[in-house]
Write a protein that holds these residues in place. Structure first.
Motif, PDB file in Angstrom:
ATOM      1  N   ASP A  66       0.833  -1.212   0.000  1.00 52.18           N
ATOM      2  CA  ASP A  66       0.000   0.000   0.000  1.00 52.18           C
ATOM      3  C   ASP A  66       0.861   1.254   0.000  1.00 52.18           C
ATOM      4  OD1 ASP A  66      -2.586  -1.393   2.156  1.00 52.18           O
ATOM      5  OD2 ASP A  66      -2.366  -1.358  -0.026  1.00 52.18           O
ATOM      6  N   GLN A 123       2.210   6.643  -6.957  1.00 48.63           N
ATOM      7  CA  GLN A 123       1.262   7.640  -7.467  1.00 48.63           C
ATOM      8  C   GLN A 123       1.800   9.049  -7.254  1.00 48.63           C
ATOM      9  OE1 GLN A 123      -2.126   6.102  -5.350  1.00 48.63           O
ATOM     10  NE2 GLN A 123      -3.008   5.204  -7.194  1.00 48.63           N
ATOM     11  N   VAL A 160      -7.501  -0.304 -16.737  1.00 45.65           N
ATOM     12  CA  VAL A 160      -7.393  -0.052 -15.290  1.00 45.65           C
ATOM     13  C   VAL A 160      -8.764  -0.211 -14.640  1.00 45.65           C
ATOM     14  CG1 VAL A 160      -6.919   1.695 -13.546  1.00 45.65           C
ATOM     15  CG2 VAL A 160      -5.362   1.424 -15.457  1.00 45.65           C
ATOM     16  N   GLN A 161      -9.776   0.306 -15.326  1.00 44.11           N
ATOM     17  CA  GLN A 161     -11.138   0.195 -14.804  1.00 44.11           C
ATOM     18  C   GLN A 161     -11.521  -1.274 -14.624  1.00 44.11           C
ATOM     19  OE1 GLN A 161     -13.025   2.561 -13.640  1.00 44.11           O
ATOM     20  NE2 GLN A 161     -14.601   1.042 -13.159  1.00 44.11           N
ATOM     21  N   LEU A 215      -9.490  -3.825 -14.293  1.00 42.51           N
ATOM     22  CA  LEU A 215      -8.667  -4.438 -13.238  1.00 42.51           C
ATOM     23  C   LEU A 215      -9.266  -4.150 -11.862  1.00 42.51           C
ATOM     24  CD1 LEU A 215      -5.027  -3.585 -14.477  1.00 42.51           C
ATOM     25  CD2 LEU A 215      -6.147  -5.804 -14.537  1.00 42.51           C
ATOM     26  N   ILE A 216      -9.765  -2.924 -11.698  1.00 43.03           N
ATOM     27  CA  ILE A 216     -10.354  -2.556 -10.409  1.00 43.03           C
ATOM     28  C   ILE A 216     -11.646  -3.356 -10.207  1.00 43.03           C
ATOM     29  CG2 ILE A 216     -11.464  -0.676  -9.121  1.00 43.03           C
ATOM     30  CD1 ILE A 216      -9.469   1.231 -10.535  1.00 43.03           C
ATOM     31  N   GLU A 217     -12.468  -3.430 -11.262  1.00 46.62           N
ATOM     32  CA  GLU A 217     -13.749  -4.166 -11.137  1.00 46.62           C
ATOM     33  C   GLU A 217     -13.519  -5.626 -10.777  1.00 46.62           C
ATOM     34  OE1 GLU A 217     -16.316  -3.848 -14.528  1.00 46.62           O
ATOM     35  OE2 GLU A 217     -16.029  -1.668 -14.643  1.00 46.62           O
ATOM     36  N   GLY A 246     -10.953  -6.774  -9.221  1.00 47.16           N
ATOM     37  CA  GLY A 246     -10.206  -6.890  -7.963  1.00 47.16           C
ATOM     38  C   GLY A 246      -8.791  -7.413  -8.130  1.00 47.16           C
ATOM     39  N   LEU A 300      -6.158  -5.397  -9.408  1.00 50.58           N
ATOM     40  CA  LEU A 300      -5.232  -4.292  -9.650  1.00 50.58           C
ATOM     41  C   LEU A 300      -3.922  -4.506  -8.895  1.00 50.58           C
ATOM     42  CD1 LEU A 300      -5.168  -1.418 -11.048  1.00 50.58           C
ATOM     43  CD2 LEU A 300      -5.577  -0.513  -8.768  1.00 50.58           C
ATOM     44  N   GLU A 301      -4.029  -4.880  -7.631  1.00 52.06           N
ATOM     45  CA  GLU A 301      -2.809  -5.062  -6.838  1.00 52.06           C
ATOM     46  C   GLU A 301      -1.977  -6.220  -7.359  1.00 52.06           C
ATOM     47  OE1 GLU A 301      -4.169  -3.218  -2.516  1.00 52.06           O
ATOM     48  OE2 GLU A 301      -3.542  -5.311  -2.680  1.00 52.06           O
TER      49      GLU A 301
END
Lengths: 828, 164
Positions: free
Chosen positions: A451, A458, A702-703, A705-707, A709, A711-712
């Protein structure tokens, strides 16, 4: 200090018990070596002389046993020598390396990396042989010589005296030759070090060599250097072999005397034959220990020269202690005070002069000025990367020059303009400073978790780059089954939502469309080989594949296309300067240009049908590896593309009939193991040369990947991206971002940035400036700034000129005063 | 059927690039074979409307020719001009290192030919006569700019190279 140690000090350190064991073995060996000599005399005089067969057999067996035992002991001694030598060498290298790392920065401006490598690896390697044998070889051989000598006197004192008369001569002549040999060796070492340094320099600056096409210049320079090294080696070898020649000559002079005198005595009955045989055998046994002593002497001299040269090269005292002694690491607030600080070079030039500056904790200060005004020097003085010759520089009241390296490292984070990126992964580079703190046992330090890493990525604008690296990773369902499932789900979603928006920007894997960004071979197969060792580039060698092409009438057509490509490409590659860029988009690799040139010449006098088999194979390979989207020299006709699509269908049918399981065709519901995660989601690949489309594709990805789960997970993969030697796979901007993130992850009280954002795009520069504004008050920031349009938000601007501070104050005040800052801004 | 005896009638990307390069004055003094090599080394990129091609203040390492569409030239947020189809910008970036004095942004969907210094300059350096030809073009341009400045009634104190 390691450089002050003598070579002999390494012989016993941590080796005492092993050397003691060797001494015991040596004593045993010497005793056993004498035994066979006496046995020889008894075999001749007693067994053979008296005709006793049983005694003969007994004595012979005892002789064999003694020889075997002596050899076994010698073998063990040799092993122990090698072990001692190598373990001591390992300790020596570690000590010297640690010492080198602690040397002042000024030292590294005088030495090339190649010289350090040569010293640590090559020059010290031969010293291990000496260390291993330093006790055993002289001991075993001197004892053997004494024992043998004693035995010779026992047999006949007169002959013994005659046989020893040679040795004093040898002792006088050989060292003189050795001295000359040592000088030649020292010269060779210096030349070798210089050439290593030169190679290191050229490789480090190879971009300059390419940029100026300085290949001929550098090759000529290298030729001159190798000639020097050749001459130095030849001279040294002449002395070395001259010494061997002298030793050999003296070695054979002894037996000559003994045969003459001893033989005469035996003829006159003054000496019995058995004793003469034993005497000659004992004398010849002297040559081996004597030779070993001479060789050892040469080895000792050679090792001394090398060792002294290596240690002398690094015999500089470190300027600072590495870690604090008798106290913990300092924790500073970030109060920096400079009074009358001056740095004068040995030639007398003042890079900074009488600098007075006080930066309060949490203050943001910009250092600006013309090139050469001393900004970077000042930044380096505060970071303890350069010394100062006069004045005081203090952090929280502590003089910078008295602080240990660890004190400074834990309190000051310096980001240079051209940061160094280590080979390894992105993660290795980001956590370099953090891992160092952990390795130094800094109390309270916690290694950043994912994290925290993402947060810092970023902040410096590196997050999307790392995500891109992760997207480029190639995985298999066996390695990451859950991730593969999610990728297939994302593929379906992408197709549903966005396919229509990107028909011109993405080359989707469509069985009915020709892939412009795949080779002809890949287009025909339209799948992956299960055996990852099989490569499309070698398709022309695959007999069944070529036979298939022949069966469907495509082989000749492809050879013809290869002719067209060769004729269009070879002239360009031969005319152009031979740079990597010339071959980046070439269908013909650099090492094969001349082969294809010969084929093109052949075509001037032959038709395609008459070409040699080897030429046809080359042309077929060229055609099969041709990628329309990358290779610009030829445009594929549409009818050939149609023909290849038909071949694709025929191939699939033929393959299905043969029942082989070696291929996996591209299917919308199957993961393509040879492609990256990104290309698997797209079930295709973005067409190059469309940066705007790529940005939009990335946003959608990216969207998704987030949906889903993941992304990490992708970020984790991205952090494992291997950056290449010195970060060669990274852009200048990415390197600077990594260097910034490295320091931000450590979060020291003081940040010193030396034009650390010069290679960043405006958006990333703005991010970094926003981050610095956010930490204002909690961290002291001193930033050497080149772009004056980014300084208005700093608490204070310090303007330098010719090594001195000429103005200092808030931006608005200095601009209103229309002084030096105002002029600088006007000229920018 | 492809035959080595029959010439191709369809134009490849290299020939398209060559056509563009031959229109640029900067490349006028370069021999034809070298123009072909340089056309081979150029890259095509398509930019969406509003996308930045070159950013002010960033190292200028590429010259740009517009194949279709148009680019606007901006400096400190102010539009100063346009680079339309057939025109080019940033030729000096092929020869030297400096920071871009302006931003180039796509006005519409624009296709550009990008000429990167790292790829093209070594080719020029290897052919000194070609480099000399390009330098002559640069001199011609500088003389032209100085002439324009004089015609406008230039500043009394002139610094830098030029005919004055």
């Amino acid at each position: 200090m390691v450089t002050k140690r003598t070579l002999y000090s390494w012989v016993l350190e941590k080796n005492v018990r092993w050397q003691a064991l060797i001494v015991l073995l040596v004593v045993a060996t010497v005793g056993i070596r004498i035994f066979p000599l006496e046995l020889q005399k008894r075999i001749v005089n007693e067994a053979i002389g008296l005709g006793d067969m049983d005694l003969l057999i007994l004595y012979c067996l005892l002789y064999l046993g003694a020889v075997l035992l002596a050899s076994s002991l010698k073998f063990i001694i040799n092993l122990l020598q090698a072990f001692i030598g190598q373990t001591t060498l390992e300790r020596m290298r570690r000590s010297l390396f640690a010492h080198i790392l602690s040397l002042p920065m000024s030292f590294f401006r005088t030495i090339q990396p190649g010289q350090v490598i040569n010293s640590l690896i090559n020059e010290l390697a031969s010293v291990s042989g000496f260390i291993g044998s330093a006790v055993s070889v002289p001991l075993i051989n001197v004892c053997t010589l004494l024992a043998m000598g004693g035995y010779l006197f026992y047999l006949n004192p007169l002959l013994a005296c005659l046989s020893f008369v040679i040795y004093p001569l040898q002792i006088v002549i050989v060292p003189k030759l050795q001295k000359r040999g040592n000088e030649a060796n020292r010269h060779r070492v210096n030349v070798s070090r210089a050439i290593s340094g030169s190679i290191g320099e050229v490789i480090t600056g190879v971009h300059e060599v390419h940029g100026h096409a300085a290949f001929a210049l550098e090759n000529e320079k290298f030729y001159g250097q190798t000639q020097q090294l050749l001459q130095a080696n030849n001279r040294m070898n002449a002395y070395r072999y001259g010494i061997k020649f002298a030793n050999n000559f003296f070695e054979h002079l002894g037996p000559f005397i003994l045969f003459l005198v001893g033989g005469g005595m035996t003829i006159r009955g003054l000496f019995d034959l058995g004793a003469l045989v034993a005497f000659l055998s004992a004398y010849s046994s002297l040559s081996e220990p004597w030779r070993e002593l001479m060789d050892f002497y040469q080895l000792k001299e050679d090792s001394l020269v090398r060792y002294k040269n290596v240690m002398a090269a690094f015999d500089v005292a470190p300027e600072h202690l590495l870690v604090p002694v008798d106290r913990g690491v300092h924790r500073f607030r970030g109060d920096i005070e400079l009074r009358g600080v001056t740095f004068r070079t040995p030639e007398g030039t003042r890079l900074i002069e009488d600098v007075n500056l006080h930066v309060r904790p949490g203050e943001m200060v910009a250092l600006v000025g013309f090139s050469g005004s001393g900004k970077s020097t000042l930044a380096k003085v505060v970071s303890q990367l350069m010394p100062y010759t006069e004045g005081q520089a203090r952090i929280d009241g502590n003089e910078v020059r008295t602080l240990t390296k660890l004190d400074v490292a834990e309190n000051v984070g310096m980001v240079p303009q051209h940061p160094f990126i280590f080979s390894g992964s992105v993660r290795d580079n980001l956590l370099y400073a953090s891992r160092s703190s952990a390795a130094n046992g800094v109390p309270g330090f916690i290694t950043p978790d994912l994290d925290r890493i993402i947060e810092v990525l970023q902040q410096v604008g590196l997050f999307l780059d790392v995500l891109k690296f992760g997207g480029q990773a190639v995985i298999t369902p066996d390695e990451k089954p859950e991730l593969v499932e999610r990728v297939l789900a994302m593929r379906r979603l992408f197709r549903q939502r966005y396919e229509g928006d990107f028909l011109d920007d993405i080359e989707f894997l469509d069985p009915d469309r020709y892939m412009d960004f795949g080779s002809i071979a890949q287009n025909i197969v339209f799948g992956d080989f299960i055996d990852r060792r099989v490569r499309f580039e070698e398709a022309h060698r695959h007999k069944r594949f070529v036979a298939f092409l022949g069966e469907i009438g495509l082989e000749e057509e492809l050879v013809g296309f290869g002719v067209v490509v060769a004729k269009a490409t070879v002239p360009i590659l031969r005319y152009g300067a031979q740079t990597p860029e010339l071959y980046a988009g070439s269908p013909i690799p650099r090492e094969e240009v001349e082969k294809y040139a010969v084929v093109v010449d052949e075509l001037a006098s032959r038709t395609q049908a008459d070409l040699k088999a080897a030429s046809r194979t080359l042309l077929l390979r060229l055609a099969l590896n041709f990628v329309q989207g990358r290779h610009k020299t030829v445009r594929m006709p549409e009818n050939l593309k149609e023909r290849l699509l038909m071949a694709r269908r025929e191939f699939r049918e033929t393959f299905a009939r043969s029942g082989q399981g070696a291929l996996r065709f591209y299917e919308p519901d199957l993961y393509v193991e040879s492609r990256s995660i990104r290309d698997n989601i797209l079930f295709g690949q973005p067409k190059p040369g469309r940066p705007g489309a790529m940005d939009r594709i990335s946003e959608h990805l990216v969207q998704l990947l987030i949906e889903e789960g993941v992304l990490e997970s992708i970020v984790e993969l991205g952090l494992e991206f291997q950056v290449g030697s010195m970060g060669e796979y990274l852009s200048g901007g990415q390197r600077q971002k990594i260097a910034l993130a490295r320091v931000f992850l450590k979060a020291p009280p003081v940040y010193i940035l030396d034009e650390a954002t010069s290679a960043l795009d405006n958006a990333s520069q703005a991010r970094v400036q926003n981050f610095l504004k956010a930490v204002r008050g909690r961290h002291t920031v001193i930033s050497v700034v080149h772009r004056l349009d980014t300084v208005s938000h700093y608490d204070r601007i310090v303007v330098m000129k010719a090594g001195k501070i000429v103005e200092s104050g808030p931006y608005d005040e200095l601009m209103a005063a229309k002084g030096v800052l105002h002029d600088l801004v006007a000229k920018a | 059927m492809i035959s080595s005896q029959r010439p191709e009638t369809h134009e490849c990307e290299l020939d398209c690039n060559l056509r563009v390069l031959r229109e640029l004055p900067f490349f006028a003094g370069i021999p034809a074979e070298l123009q072909r090599v340089m056309a081979y080394l150029c890259e095509r990129e398509a930019f969406s409307a509003g996308q930045t091609v070159l950013e002010e203040g960033q190292p200028a390492d590429v010259a740009v020719a517009v194949i279709s569409g148009a680019l606007v030239i901006e400096r400190e947020g102010v539009v100063l001009g346009r680079v339309a189809q057939g025109m080019s910008a940033g030729g000096l970036a092929l020869l030297g290192v400096f920071r871009s004095l302006y931003t180039l942004r796509a006005e519409t969907q624009t296709e550009c030919l990008l000429m990167h210094r790292r790829a093209l300059l070594p080719q020029l350096v290897a052919r000194p006569e070609a480099l000399a030809g390009m330098v002559r073009e640069v001199i011609g341009s500088v003389v032209f700019w100085d002439h324009q400045r004089l015609e406008r009634g230039g500043e009394p104190h002139v610094h830098g190279p030029g005919v004055l």
